[in-house]
Design a protein around this motif. Structure first.
Motif, short mmCIF file in Angstrom:
data_model
loop_
_atom_site.label_atom_id
_atom_site.label_comp_id
_atom_site.label_asym_id
_atom_site.label_seq_id
_atom_site.Cartn_x
_atom_site.Cartn_y
_atom_site.Cartn_z
N ASN A 1 0.83 -1.21 0.00
CA ASN A 1 0.00 0.00 0.00
C ASN A 1 0.86 1.26 0.00
OD1 ASN A 1 -2.40 -1.47 0.07
ND2 ASN A 1 -2.54 -1.42 2.30
N LEU A 2 1.94 1.23 0.77
CA LEU A 2 2.86 2.38 0.83
C LEU A 2 3.57 2.58 -0.51
CD1 LEU A 2 4.23 1.69 4.40
CD2 LEU A 2 3.22 3.86 3.68
N ILE A 3 3.95 1.49 -1.13
CA ILE A 3 4.62 1.58 -2.44
C ILE A 3 3.68 2.21 -3.47
CG2 ILE A 3 5.53 0.21 -4.36
CD1 ILE A 3 6.69 -1.72 -2.23
N ARG A 4 2.40 1.85 -3.41
CA ARG A 4 1.43 2.37 -4.39
C ARG A 4 1.23 3.88 -4.26
NH1 ARG A 4 -1.08 -2.85 -4.04
NH2 ARG A 4 -2.14 -2.34 -2.09
N ILE A 5 1.35 4.41 -3.05
CA ILE A 5 1.11 5.85 -2.88
C ILE A 5 2.41 6.65 -2.80
CG2 ILE A 5 -1.09 5.46 -1.72
CD1 ILE A 5 0.31 6.12 0.94
N ARG A 6 3.53 5.98 -2.98
CA ARG A 6 4.82 6.67 -2.86
C ARG A 6 4.91 7.81 -3.89
NH1 ARG A 6 11.10 5.27 -4.01
NH2 ARG A 6 11.90 6.66 -2.38
N GLY A 7 5.41 8.95 -3.43
CA GLY A 7 5.61 10.09 -4.31
C GLY A 7 4.40 11.00 -4.46
N GLU A 8 3.28 10.64 -3.87
CA GLU A 8 2.09 11.48 -4.00
C GLU A 8 2.24 12.83 -3.30
OE1 GLU A 8 -1.37 9.42 -2.67
OE2 GLU A 8 -1.53 8.20 -4.48
N ASN A 9 3.03 12.86 -2.23
CA ASN A 9 3.18 14.09 -1.47
C ASN A 9 4.53 14.73 -1.80
OD1 ASN A 9 2.19 15.96 0.41
ND2 ASN A 9 3.42 15.09 2.03
N ASN A 10 4.72 15.09 -3.07
CA ASN A 10 6.00 15.67 -3.49
C ASN A 10 5.92 17.20 -3.49
OD1 ASN A 10 4.92 16.58 -6.12
ND2 ASN A 10 4.84 14.40 -6.60
N TRP A 11 7.08 17.83 -3.73
CA TRP A 11 7.14 19.29 -3.61
C TRP A 11 6.39 20.01 -4.72
CZ3 TRP A 11 7.85 21.73 0.60
CH2 TRP A 11 8.66 21.18 1.60
N ILE A 12 6.27 19.39 -5.90
CA ILE A 12 5.50 20.00 -6.99
C ILE A 12 4.04 20.11 -6.57
CG2 ILE A 12 4.66 19.67 -9.34
CD1 ILE A 12 7.36 18.44 -10.03
N LYS A 13 3.52 19.04 -6.00
CA LYS A 13 2.13 19.05 -5.53
C LYS A 13 1.94 20.07 -4.41
CE LYS A 13 -1.48 16.07 -3.63
NZ LYS A 13 -1.84 14.69 -3.22
N ILE A 14 2.91 20.12 -3.47
CA ILE A 14 2.82 21.07 -2.36
C ILE A 14 2.82 22.50 -2.89
CG2 ILE A 14 3.99 21.94 -0.31
CD1 ILE A 14 2.69 19.20 0.05
N ALA A 15 3.70 22.78 -3.87
CA ALA A 15 3.79 24.12 -4.44
C ALA A 15 2.50 24.51 -5.14
CB ALA A 15 4.97 24.18 -5.41
N ASN A 16 1.92 23.59 -5.89
CA ASN A 16 0.66 23.87 -6.59
C ASN A 16 -0.47 24.11 -5.60
OD1 ASN A 16 1.71 23.75 -9.20
ND2 ASN A 16 1.42 21.54 -9.34
N THR A 17 -0.48 23.36 -4.50
CA THR A 17 -1.49 23.57 -3.46
C THR A 17 -1.36 24.96 -2.86
OG1 THR A 17 -1.52 21.21 -2.91
CG2 THR A 17 -2.36 22.73 -1.24
N PHE A 18 -0.10 25.36 -2.60
CA PHE A 18 0.16 26.69 -2.04
C PHE A 18 -0.30 27.78 -2.99
CE2 PHE A 18 3.17 30.29 -1.57
CZ PHE A 18 2.80 30.68 -0.31
N ILE A 19 0.07 27.67 -4.27
CA ILE A 19 -0.28 28.69 -5.26
C ILE A 19 -1.79 28.80 -5.44
CG2 ILE A 19 -0.15 29.26 -7.72
CD1 ILE A 19 2.70 28.01 -7.66
N SER A 20 -2.45 27.64 -5.48
CA SER A 20 -3.90 27.67 -5.69
C SER A 20 -4.63 28.35 -4.54
CB SER A 20 -4.43 26.23 -5.86
OG SER A 20 -4.30 25.49 -4.66
N GLN A 21 -4.10 28.22 -3.33
CA GLN A 21 -4.76 28.81 -2.16
C GLN A 21 -4.49 30.30 -2.03
OE1 GLN A 21 -5.09 26.67 1.58
NE2 GLN A 21 -4.28 24.84 0.58
N ILE A 22 -3.29 30.74 -2.38
CA ILE A 22 -3.00 32.17 -2.22
C ILE A 22 -3.71 33.02 -3.28
CG2 ILE A 22 -0.77 31.77 -1.11
CD1 ILE A 22 0.60 32.50 -3.71
N TYR A 23 -4.14 32.37 -4.37
CA TYR A 23 -4.86 33.13 -5.41
C TYR A 23 -6.36 32.91 -5.37
CZ TYR A 23 -0.42 34.47 -7.48
OH TYR A 23 0.82 35.02 -7.69
N GLU A 24 -6.84 32.26 -4.32
CA GLU A 24 -8.30 32.07 -4.18
C GLU A 24 -8.98 33.42 -3.91
OE1 GLU A 24 -9.00 29.18 -1.18
OE2 GLU A 24 -8.72 27.49 -2.53
#
Length: 214
Positions: A191-214
């Motif tokens: 299960n851990l192998i299947r979700i590996r890499g989902e919480n990477n910095w590109i995703k974190i950065a996009n989450t940050f950008i999407s929220q500051i421009y809401e």
């Protein structure tokens, strides 16, 4: 005055942190943005040469390491005397043949110890607002057992990537079960192998950008 003038939004890294912070701090809102881990954890090759007798704790000693040592010495080791626990940076001498204190090591050595460990054991602590140590273990696909203190219940999907124990006895039981049951351990690891890499910095950065421009 500056706070009222500029109306800042506060960055929160966990639901636990959102719950515990004062409402005054969140007066003008907040951003909910998790954290990621260093590149070495995201890109390291997963090691299949697991030491079946080894558990590991890599958080700071003041984050309830003494609780873990108590569980290990009084509950786990009495039933599994051949297993060993690796810890880091503990200043006090440990008189236990199955607990190995490695002090402070280079990050590469830490990663190698993590990758070769069967279990990651971490009670949690009320000061943990994200817990990078648990996220690092998760990224290296090591099943986690925790008491869920602080934000630790957010780092583990109970029964899928590890177990969240309700008390010390349950913590011990889950640990012993994962040492003894290869099939259960492999299910969690897959299960851990299947979700590996989902919480990477590109995703974190996009989450940050999407929220500051809401």
């Amino acid at each position: 005055f500056s706070y009222l003038k500029f109306k800042p939004k506060i960055w929160m890294t966990s639901k636990y942190q959102i719950k515990k912070r004062s409402q005054l701090i969140k007066l003008f809102g907040y951003l909910f943005i998790p954290w990621s881990v260093d590149k070495i954890f995201l890109e390291s090759k997963i090691d299949n040469s697991i030491k079946s007798d080894q558990a590991i704790f890599t958080s700071r000693p003041d984050r309830n390491l003494n609780t873990l040592l108590d569980i290990w010495g009084n509950l786990i080791n009495r039933k599994l005397s051949s297993k060993k626990l690796i810890i880091y940076g503990h200043s006090e001498k440990i008189n236990h043949s199955n607990i190995i204190n490695k002090g402070f090591v280079a990050q590469n050595d830490l990663v190698n110890d993590l990758k070769s460990s069967r279990l990651f054991l971490i009670p949690g602590h009320k000061a943990e607002t994200f817990c990078l140590a648990a996220e690092e273990a998760k990224e290296l696909c090591i099943p986690i057992v925790t008491l869920g203190i602080g934000c630790l219940s957010e780092r583990v999907m109970h029964g899928k990537t590890g177990f969240i124990a309700k008390n010390k006895s349950e913590f011990s039981d889950y640990t012993i079960q994962l040492f003894n049951d290869d099939r259960l351990w492999m299910n969690l690891r897959n299960n851990l192998i299947r979700i590996r890499g989902e919480n990477n910095w590109i995703k974190i950065a996009n989450t940050f950008i999407s929220q500051i421009y809401e």
